[in-house]
Design a protein around this motif. Structure first.
Motif, PDB file in Angstrom:
ATOM      1  N   SER A 101       0.861  -1.186   0.000  1.00  0.00           N
ATOM      2  CA  SER A 101       0.000   0.000   0.000  1.00  0.00           C
ATOM      3  C   SER A 101       0.897   1.236   0.000  1.00  0.00           C
ATOM      4  O   SER A 101       1.755   1.391   0.867  1.00  0.00           O
ATOM      5  CB  SER A 101      -0.904  -0.014   1.238  1.00  0.00           C
ATOM      6  OG  SER A 101      -1.703   1.140   1.301  1.00  0.00           O
ATOM      7  N   GLY A 103       1.213   5.179   0.424  1.00  0.00           N
ATOM      8  CA  GLY A 103       0.491   6.285   1.050  1.00  0.00           C
ATOM      9  C   GLY A 103       0.880   7.642   0.494  1.00  0.00           C
ATOM     10  O   GLY A 103       1.947   7.813  -0.110  1.00  0.00           O
ATOM     11  N   LYS A 104       0.034   8.631   0.743  1.00  0.00           N
ATOM     12  CA  LYS A 104       0.316  10.006   0.313  1.00  0.00           C
ATOM     13  C   LYS A 104       1.525  10.587   1.033  1.00  0.00           C
ATOM     14  O   LYS A 104       2.095  11.579   0.599  1.00  0.00           O
ATOM     15  CB  LYS A 104      -0.907  10.895   0.538  1.00  0.00           C
ATOM     16  CG  LYS A 104      -1.993  10.655  -0.478  1.00  0.00           C
ATOM     17  CD  LYS A 104      -3.109  11.667  -0.341  1.00  0.00           C
ATOM     18  CE  LYS A 104      -4.156  11.395  -1.404  1.00  0.00           C
ATOM     19  NZ  LYS A 104      -5.293  12.294  -1.302  1.00  0.00           N
ATOM     20  N   TRP A 141      -2.988   1.921   3.916  1.00  0.00           N
ATOM     21  CA  TRP A 141      -3.052   3.315   4.365  1.00  0.00           C
ATOM     22  C   TRP A 141      -4.464   3.851   4.205  1.00  0.00           C
ATOM     23  O   TRP A 141      -5.177   3.478   3.282  1.00  0.00           O
ATOM     24  CB  TRP A 141      -2.133   4.201   3.525  1.00  0.00           C
ATOM     25  CG  TRP A 141      -0.671   4.054   3.784  1.00  0.00           C
ATOM     26  CD1 TRP A 141       0.256   3.543   2.927  1.00  0.00           C
ATOM     27  CD2 TRP A 141       0.053   4.449   4.955  1.00  0.00           C
ATOM     28  NE1 TRP A 141       1.502   3.581   3.489  1.00  0.00           N
ATOM     29  CE2 TRP A 141       1.406   4.135   4.753  1.00  0.00           C
ATOM     30  CE3 TRP A 141      -0.322   5.025   6.168  1.00  0.00           C
ATOM     31  CZ2 TRP A 141       2.392   4.385   5.691  1.00  0.00           C
ATOM     32  CZ3 TRP A 141       0.665   5.283   7.131  1.00  0.00           C
ATOM     33  CH2 TRP A 141       1.995   4.956   6.880  1.00  0.00           C
ATOM     34  N   ALA A 145      -2.966   9.038   4.662  1.00  0.00           N
ATOM     35  CA  ALA A 145      -1.810   8.336   5.247  1.00  0.00           C
ATOM     36  C   ALA A 145      -1.519   8.797   6.672  1.00  0.00           C
ATOM     37  O   ALA A 145      -0.383   8.745   7.124  1.00  0.00           O
ATOM     38  CB  ALA A 145      -0.572   8.466   4.359  1.00  0.00           C
ATOM     39  N   PHE A 148      -2.897   3.614   9.371  1.00  0.00           N
ATOM     40  CA  PHE A 148      -3.092   2.444   8.520  1.00  0.00           C
ATOM     41  C   PHE A 148      -3.793   1.356   9.308  1.00  0.00           C
ATOM     42  O   PHE A 148      -3.805   1.370  10.541  1.00  0.00           O
ATOM     43  CB  PHE A 148      -1.770   1.946   7.914  1.00  0.00           C
ATOM     44  CG  PHE A 148      -0.817   1.295   8.877  1.00  0.00           C
ATOM     45  CD1 PHE A 148      -0.840  -0.084   9.089  1.00  0.00           C
ATOM     46  CD2 PHE A 148       0.140   2.043   9.554  1.00  0.00           C
ATOM     47  CE1 PHE A 148       0.043  -0.692   9.969  1.00  0.00           C
ATOM     48  CE2 PHE A 148       1.030   1.446  10.425  1.00  0.00           C
ATOM     49  CZ  PHE A 148       0.982   0.080  10.642  1.00  0.00           C
ATOM     50  N   PRO A 165       1.176   6.050  11.756  1.00  0.00           N
ATOM     51  CA  PRO A 165       2.239   5.771  10.768  1.00  0.00           C
ATOM     52  C   PRO A 165       3.525   5.227  11.399  1.00  0.00           C
ATOM     53  O   PRO A 165       4.347   4.636  10.719  1.00  0.00           O
ATOM     54  CB  PRO A 165       2.490   7.145  10.124  1.00  0.00           C
ATOM     55  CG  PRO A 165       1.215   7.884  10.298  1.00  0.00           C
ATOM     56  CD  PRO A 165       0.668   7.422  11.621  1.00  0.00           C
TER      57      PRO A 165
END
Length: 191
Positions: A101, A103-104, A141, A145, A148, A165
Motif C-alpha cells: 500500500s 500512502g500520500k 493506508w 496516510a 493504517f 504511521p
C-alpha cells in the motif's frame, strides 16, 4: 395426361427439395474482435517475470508499484515503474506477502515473511518494522496516510488493528472467531 402430370409433379417435388437443400448459404462472418491498436504498446510495461499487485503512486500518476516474480523461480522484487520514462527502481528484493500500500506520505507498507508490517520509501531507503506481533496482514493506508489498518489473525481470532504511521495501536475492531464471511473483514475491502 392428367395422371402423367400428377406423377411428374409428385416425382419432381423430392428432386426440387433435394436441390434446395444443397443450396446452402454460408453464414455471415461477424468479426467480434477489434484489431489491436499497436500504438498502445508504447505504454506497455515490458519486464521479465510475473507482475502482481499493482498500486499507483498517490502523488504521481506516472508511477506504479508492482510486485515482480512473486510466483516464479526469480527472486521477488517490489519495483516502482515510471510509465513515461520506463525507468524501474527496485524498492525491495526478497520475499514479502500480500499487496503493498503506497500512502500520500510517500511511504510504502508491506508484509515481510515474518508476518509483520514494514514501511519503506519508494527509493528503497528507510526500511522500518512497524509491528512485532507476527500476525499482521494486508496493511492499508487511509486516504491521507495519517494511519493504517492491518488484519490481525491468531488462534482463530480475527480483528483489524488501526495504527499510527509509526506503528502505535490506535484502535482495535474485533470480529471474533474465524468463520464464514470473515475474509471480508480485512482492510483491503475498506479502501
Amino acid at each position: 395426361m392428367v395422371k402423367w402430370s400428377k406423377m411428374f409433379l409428385l416425382s419432381s417435388i423430392p428432386i426440387f427439395l433435394l436441390a434446395l437443400s444443397s443450396c446452402r448459404h454460408e453464414p455471415e462472418v461477424v468479426q467480434d474482435c477489434v484489431p489491436l491498436d499497436r500504438s498502445i504498446e508504447r505504454n506497455a510495461i515490458f519486464v521479465d517475470g510475473f507482475i502482481d499487485n499493482p498500486c499507483f503512486n498517490p502523488n504521481n500518476k506516472d508511477e506504479i508499484l508492482i510486485v515482480l516474480n512473486k510466483y516464479s523461480s526469480l527472486p521477488p522484487q517490489l519495483v516502482v515503474y515510471n510509465l513515461v520514462t520506463h525507468e524501474k527502481t527496485i524498492v525491495y528484493e526478497g520475499s514479502h506477502l500480500f499487496p503493498p500500500s503506497w500512502g500520500k506520505n510517500n511511504w510504502i507498507l508491506m508484509n515481510l515473511s515474518d508476518h509483520n508490517v514494514w514501511k519503506i520509501k519508494p527509493d528503497g531507503t528507510g526500511l522500518v518494522k512497524l509491528t512485532s506481533n507476527n500476525c499482521d496482514y494486508y496493511p492499508k493506508w487511509n486516504d491521507d496516510a495519517s494511519r493504517f489498518a492491518a488484519e490481525f489473525g491468531s488462534c482463530g481470532l480475527q480483528k483489524t488493528i488501526i495504527y499510527t504511521p509509526e506503528g502505535q495501536t490506535l484502535d482495535t475492531l474485533n470480529f471474533g472467531a474465524l468463520g464464514p464471511g470473515s475474509a471480508w473483514n480485512h482492510p483491503l475491502y475498506s479502501a
